[in-house]
Design a protein around this motif. Structure first.
Motif, PDB file in Angstrom:
ATOM      1  N   SER A 206      -2.883 -13.581  12.168  1.00  6.86           N
ATOM      2  CA  SER A 206      -2.891 -12.138  12.412  1.00  6.86           C
ATOM      3  C   SER A 206      -2.144 -11.392  11.314  1.00  6.86           C
ATOM      4  CB  SER A 206      -2.258 -11.852  13.768  1.00  6.86           C
ATOM      5  OG  SER A 206      -2.179 -10.465  14.004  1.00  6.86           O
ATOM      6  N   LEU A 207      -1.030 -11.988  10.869  1.00 11.27           N
ATOM      7  CA  LEU A 207      -0.255 -11.352   9.801  1.00 11.27           C
ATOM      8  C   LEU A 207      -1.044 -11.315   8.506  1.00 11.27           C
ATOM      9  CD1 LEU A 207       2.468 -10.156   8.944  1.00 11.27           C
ATOM     10  CD2 LEU A 207       3.233 -12.466   8.410  1.00 11.27           C
ATOM     11  N   GLU A 213      -5.770  -6.074   5.388  1.00  8.80           N
ATOM     12  CA  GLU A 213      -6.181  -4.697   5.694  1.00  8.80           C
ATOM     13  C   GLU A 213      -5.294  -3.691   4.984  1.00  8.80           C
ATOM     14  OE1 GLU A 213      -6.138  -4.302   9.884  1.00  8.80           O
ATOM     15  OE2 GLU A 213      -7.834  -5.648  10.234  1.00  8.80           O
ATOM     16  N   ARG A 214      -3.978  -3.935   4.998  1.00 10.34           N
ATOM     17  CA  ARG A 214      -3.076  -3.017   4.298  1.00 10.34           C
ATOM     18  C   ARG A 214      -3.332  -3.018   2.799  1.00 10.34           C
ATOM     19  NH1 ARG A 214       1.390  -1.717   7.573  1.00 10.34           N
ATOM     20  NH2 ARG A 214       0.507  -1.370   9.647  1.00 10.34           N
ATOM     21  N   THR A 215      -3.637  -4.199   2.251  1.00 12.91           N
ATOM     22  CA  THR A 215      -3.920  -4.295   0.818  1.00 12.91           C
ATOM     23  C   THR A 215      -5.173  -3.499   0.460  1.00 12.91           C
ATOM     24  OG1 THR A 215      -2.912  -6.499   0.760  1.00 12.91           O
ATOM     25  CG2 THR A 215      -4.327  -5.899  -1.087  1.00 12.91           C
ATOM     26  N   ASP A 217      -6.380  -0.977   2.150  1.00  9.45           N
ATOM     27  CA  ASP A 217      -6.046   0.432   2.319  1.00  9.45           C
ATOM     28  C   ASP A 217      -5.289   0.964   1.106  1.00  9.45           C
ATOM     29  OD1 ASP A 217      -5.901   2.854   4.017  1.00  9.45           O
ATOM     30  OD2 ASP A 217      -3.744   2.447   3.974  1.00  9.45           O
ATOM     31  N   ILE A 218      -4.360   0.169   0.597  1.00 10.65           N
ATOM     32  CA  ILE A 218      -3.602   0.585  -0.593  1.00 10.65           C
ATOM     33  C   ILE A 218      -4.518   0.679  -1.816  1.00 10.65           C
ATOM     34  CG2 ILE A 218      -1.795  -0.147  -2.212  1.00 10.65           C
ATOM     35  CD1 ILE A 218      -0.311  -1.304   0.222  1.00 10.65           C
ATOM     36  N   GLU A 219      -5.438  -0.298  -1.919  1.00 11.84           N
ATOM     37  CA  GLU A 219      -6.381  -0.251  -3.047  1.00 11.84           C
ATOM     38  C   GLU A 219      -7.259   1.000  -2.979  1.00 11.84           C
ATOM     39  OE1 GLU A 219      -8.476  -3.895  -2.772  1.00 11.84           O
ATOM     40  OE2 GLU A 219      -6.872  -5.099  -3.706  1.00 11.84           O
ATOM     41  N   LYS A 220      -7.710   1.363  -1.764  1.00 14.52           N
ATOM     42  CA  LYS A 220      -8.521   2.583  -1.611  1.00 14.52           C
ATOM     43  C   LYS A 220      -7.716   3.819  -1.993  1.00 14.52           C
ATOM     44  CE  LYS A 220     -11.567   0.898   2.050  1.00 14.52           C
ATOM     45  NZ  LYS A 220     -11.980   1.065   3.473  1.00 14.52           N
ATOM     46  N   ARG A 221      -6.468   3.862  -1.552  1.00 18.67           N
ATOM     47  CA  ARG A 221      -5.633   5.023  -1.884  1.00 18.67           C
ATOM     48  C   ARG A 221      -5.352   5.097  -3.384  1.00 18.67           C
ATOM     49  NH1 ARG A 221      -3.499   7.534   2.519  1.00 18.67           N
ATOM     50  NH2 ARG A 221      -3.733   6.441   4.513  1.00 18.67           N
ATOM     51  N   ASN A 222      -5.158   3.935  -4.000  1.00 18.49           N
ATOM     52  CA  ASN A 222      -4.976   3.933  -5.457  1.00 18.49           C
ATOM     53  C   ASN A 222      -6.222   4.441  -6.179  1.00 18.49           C
ATOM     54  OD1 ASN A 222      -2.360   2.959  -5.391  1.00 18.49           O
ATOM     55  ND2 ASN A 222      -2.977   0.809  -5.498  1.00 18.49           N
ATOM     56  N   GLU A 223      -7.387   4.043  -5.653  1.00 20.46           N
ATOM     57  CA  GLU A 223      -8.639   4.518  -6.252  1.00 20.46           C
ATOM     58  C   GLU A 223      -8.776   6.033  -6.115  1.00 20.46           C
ATOM     59  OE1 GLU A 223     -12.000   4.093  -8.482  1.00 20.46           O
ATOM     60  OE2 GLU A 223     -10.528   2.536  -7.972  1.00 20.46           O
TER      61      GLU A 223
END
Length: 288
Positions: A206-207, A213-215, A217-223
């Protein structure tokens, strides 16, 4: 050699015991001694004396009450072994012609020592028992010569054989239950450990999913930030540069017509800049 002997004698394994095993064992011994006293009253067992059996019974009743009150006390168990050992020796020295009886009863002490204590205690009492048998043999030879003729009446020895059998069966039954309960507890602990390992694996999976998922999300925000930086450096700066340039010319211009043209240029560039900012905002909202 000395170190190996010392290691064998003192090495121990922690076998968990239930709270009542010592109390039950002393209770069984007290019951058997009471039966032995009754047998001595009814029939002369030819192996001990009634005063000694009555004394042993009284001491065992005190130990039984103490075991009930104080619970799992190693002192009580060791004292019980010492009482039995002394009783065997006093009986033998009182009646040397009963050596053939006590040489079979003495091995019950190391067996009881394991139930009361642990493997180390049992081995120590085993050594004491073997040394005692050797010393009793020497004493018996000095008193009776190289041999003696025992008196073996049927009824007393039938009583003695019955008590001996019941005692050994009770000791081995207690030992079997002790080891069986310990094994059951270890299996239960093993199941708990396996369940914890399974839970940890699930938590780890689960971790990992959460981290993925967090990675993402961060990649999308960086884009998005990259796209925003691109828009800011290309689409926003062009109308902003026009506004700044027109404003600087406007400060030095006196011709009203040119001033109007510059003002019109500023309005157009401002409107274009506003459109660009709105587009950037819409783009970020959609991707969020």
């Amino acid at each position: 050699m000395r170190e190996k002997l010392r290691s064998w004698l003192l090495k121990d394994y922690n076998v968990p015991k239930s709270e009542g095993v010592q109390f039950i064992t002393i209770g069984i011994l007290t019951f058997l001694i009471a039966c032995l006293a009754a047998g001595e009253i009814l029939v002369d067992l030819k192996a001990t004396s009634l005063p000694l059996i009555i004394t042993l019974l009284f001491v065992n009743i005190v130990l039984f009450i103490s075991a009930k009150r104080f619970g799992k006390s190693t002192i009580i168990g060791h004292f019980q072994l010492l009482v039995l050992y002394i009783m065997f020796q006093v009986s033998f020295f009182t009646l040397p012609n009963t050596f053939h009886v006590f040489m079979y009863w003495m091995p019950s002490i190391p067996l009881l020592a394991f139930i009361f204590g642990n493997l180390r205690t049992s081995r120590i009492w085993l050594v004491i028992t073997l040394i005692t048998l050797g010393m009793d043999t020497i004493y018996g030879i000095q008193v009776n010569g190289k041999s003696y003729t025992p008196e073996i009446p049927y009824i007393p020895y039938a009583f003695a054989a019955t008590f001996f059998t019941i005692t050994l069966v009770a000791c081995f039954s207690l030992l079997y239950n002790l080891l069986g309960r310990s094994y059951s507890r270890l299996r239960a602990k093993n199941r708990e450990v396996l369940e914890l390992i399974s839970q940890l694996k699930e938590m780890n999976g689960s971790l990992e999913d959460t981290v993925k998922e967090r990675t993402k999300d961060i990649e999308k925000r960086n884009e998005q930030l990259k796209q925003y930086a691109f828009m800011n450096s290309h689409m926003v700066r062009a109308p902003l540069a026009n506004i700044i340039g027109a404003a600087s010319h406007l400060e030095d211009e006196n011709d009203s017509e040119k001033m109007k043209e510059l003002m019109q240029m500023i309005k157009i560039s401002a409107a274009s800049l506003d459109d660009v900012i709105k587009e950037v905002g819409k783009s970020l909202e959609i991707k969020s």
